[in-house]
Design a protein around this motif. Sequence first.
Motif, mmCIF file in Angstrom:
data_model
loop_
_atom_site.group_PDB
_atom_site.id
_atom_site.type_symbol
_atom_site.label_atom_id
_atom_site.label_comp_id
_atom_site.label_asym_id
_atom_site.label_seq_id
_atom_site.Cartn_x
_atom_site.Cartn_y
_atom_site.Cartn_z
ATOM 1 N N UNK A 235 44.215 39.149 88.485
ATOM 2 C CA UNK A 235 44.570 38.607 89.643
ATOM 3 C C UNK A 235 44.622 39.057 90.454
ATOM 4 N N UNK A 236 45.518 39.708 89.989
ATOM 5 C CA UNK A 236 45.681 41.448 91.464
ATOM 6 C C UNK A 236 44.454 41.604 92.033
ATOM 7 N N UNK A 237 43.032 42.051 91.161
ATOM 8 C CA UNK A 237 42.114 42.268 92.170
ATOM 9 C C UNK A 237 41.584 41.126 93.033
ATOM 10 N N UNK A 238 41.359 40.425 92.300
ATOM 11 C CA UNK A 238 41.326 39.084 92.893
ATOM 12 C C UNK A 238 41.280 38.936 93.874
ATOM 13 N N UNK A 239 42.812 39.057 94.258
ATOM 14 C CA UNK A 239 44.002 38.158 95.730
ATOM 15 C C UNK A 239 43.498 40.078 96.464
ATOM 16 N N UNK A 240 43.474 41.511 96.375
ATOM 17 C CA UNK A 240 42.987 41.912 97.046
ATOM 18 C C UNK A 240 41.862 41.977 97.865
ATOM 19 N N UNK B 255 51.649 46.360 98.664
ATOM 20 C CA UNK B 255 53.007 46.593 97.183
ATOM 21 C C UNK B 255 53.123 45.472 96.983
ATOM 22 N N UNK B 256 53.093 43.871 97.988
ATOM 23 C CA UNK B 256 53.187 42.809 97.892
ATOM 24 C C UNK B 256 52.915 42.464 96.347
ATOM 25 N N UNK B 257 51.622 42.546 96.772
ATOM 26 C CA UNK B 257 50.186 42.344 95.987
ATOM 27 C C UNK B 257 50.777 42.954 94.633
ATOM 28 N N UNK B 258 50.485 44.418 94.842
ATOM 29 C CA UNK B 258 50.748 44.759 93.579
ATOM 30 C C UNK B 258 52.327 44.981 92.686
ATOM 31 N N UNK B 259 53.166 43.966 93.838
ATOM 32 C CA UNK B 259 54.139 43.014 93.008
ATOM 33 C C UNK B 259 54.032 41.873 92.271
ATOM 34 N N UNK B 260 52.333 41.825 92.012
ATOM 35 C CA UNK B 260 52.545 40.539 91.270
ATOM 36 C C UNK B 260 51.514 41.445 89.780
ATOM 37 N N UNK B 261 51.623 42.172 89.154
ATOM 38 C CA UNK B 261 50.673 42.325 88.327
ATOM 39 C C UNK B 261 51.943 42.272 87.616
ATOM 40 N N UNK B 262 52.534 42.418 87.070
ATOM 41 C CA UNK B 262 53.522 42.019 86.110
ATOM 42 C C UNK B 262 53.467 40.873 85.501
ATOM 43 N N UNK B 263 53.513 39.636 86.639
ATOM 44 C CA UNK B 263 53.340 38.417 86.426
ATOM 45 C C UNK B 263 52.452 37.602 85.978
ATOM 46 N N UNK C 104 42.638 55.032 89.071
ATOM 47 C CA UNK C 104 43.494 53.828 88.815
ATOM 48 C C UNK C 104 41.990 52.682 89.673
ATOM 49 N N UNK C 105 41.033 52.271 89.257
ATOM 50 C CA UNK C 105 39.740 52.103 90.504
ATOM 51 C C UNK C 105 40.249 50.585 91.257
ATOM 52 N N UNK C 106 41.509 49.813 90.382
ATOM 53 C CA UNK C 106 41.750 48.634 91.378
ATOM 54 C C UNK C 106 43.270 49.140 91.915
ATOM 55 N N UNK C 107 43.597 50.000 92.296
ATOM 56 C CA UNK C 107 44.781 50.772 92.823
ATOM 57 C C UNK C 107 43.588 51.568 94.214
#
Length: 262
Positions: free
Chosen positions: A73-78, A60-68, A45-48
Amino acid sequence: MFLISRCFRLSRCLLGFRRGVSEFTPSGHRTLVAIDFDKTIVEQDSYLAVSELLPTRQRKELQDLIPKCGWLSFISRVLQALHGEHKVNSASVGLRVRSLRAVPGMLRVVRRLARNQEVDLCIVSDSNSFFIGEWLQAYSIECLFAGGVFTNPACVQRSGEVLVLPYQEQTDCNLCPSNLCKGSVLEELSCSGRYERVIYVGDSCNDLCAMKRLQEKDVACIRRGFELHEKMAAHGQELACSVHTWRDGHELEELLMPKIVA
Ligand SMILES: [Mg+2]
Ligand SMILES: [Zn+2]
């Protein structure tokens, strides 16, 4: 639309997010091969993969946000954290994407399909135009996708930060994220009258939305052992098209080449 035009004014756009389609002459006899990107063309997965440039704890903190919050939004924060906190610029992000391995045999099958005059290849992906553009350029295959690249538009700002924007804002489809309904892309392509048949290749649940728009004459190719394949027992009856499975590009080549020639 405001965001997109602002982004283009500020920045260098790297790959059109809906390029290609209008350049082609309508023909009733063409086949469109639409291919997902993450875990279909490339193994990871390119985002991961890009998030791995962050320290483990922050990632890991940012990955935890993915379901919500969702993947966009995840990749933007990354990307924001990489640039703002760790001084990682677009060139380093691009290098990470370029290092992604292709699914075995995928480059070969894509090149073979693209050589066929009756076939247009396109990518339909919830990744983004910067990542996909970098990867295709790394293998000099960006010209093979004459049918277009349908993905979230991205650009590099003057500061060197990569900015990703939504492809669309949609609330009609709950199989797909709000920023991209793959089914709506497929429907638009199918209804264009350019193609006699559509072959769709993918691995995950938002690919199911695209496959559900296919008709009897069309073909869905689902990657065996991945998310969507596991759900097919429950969803198989929702598909009107013929369904095949594949594990790598070699199997896909064996599956598709006779269909294209026929
Ligand atoms: Mg995928
Ligand atoms: Zn959808």
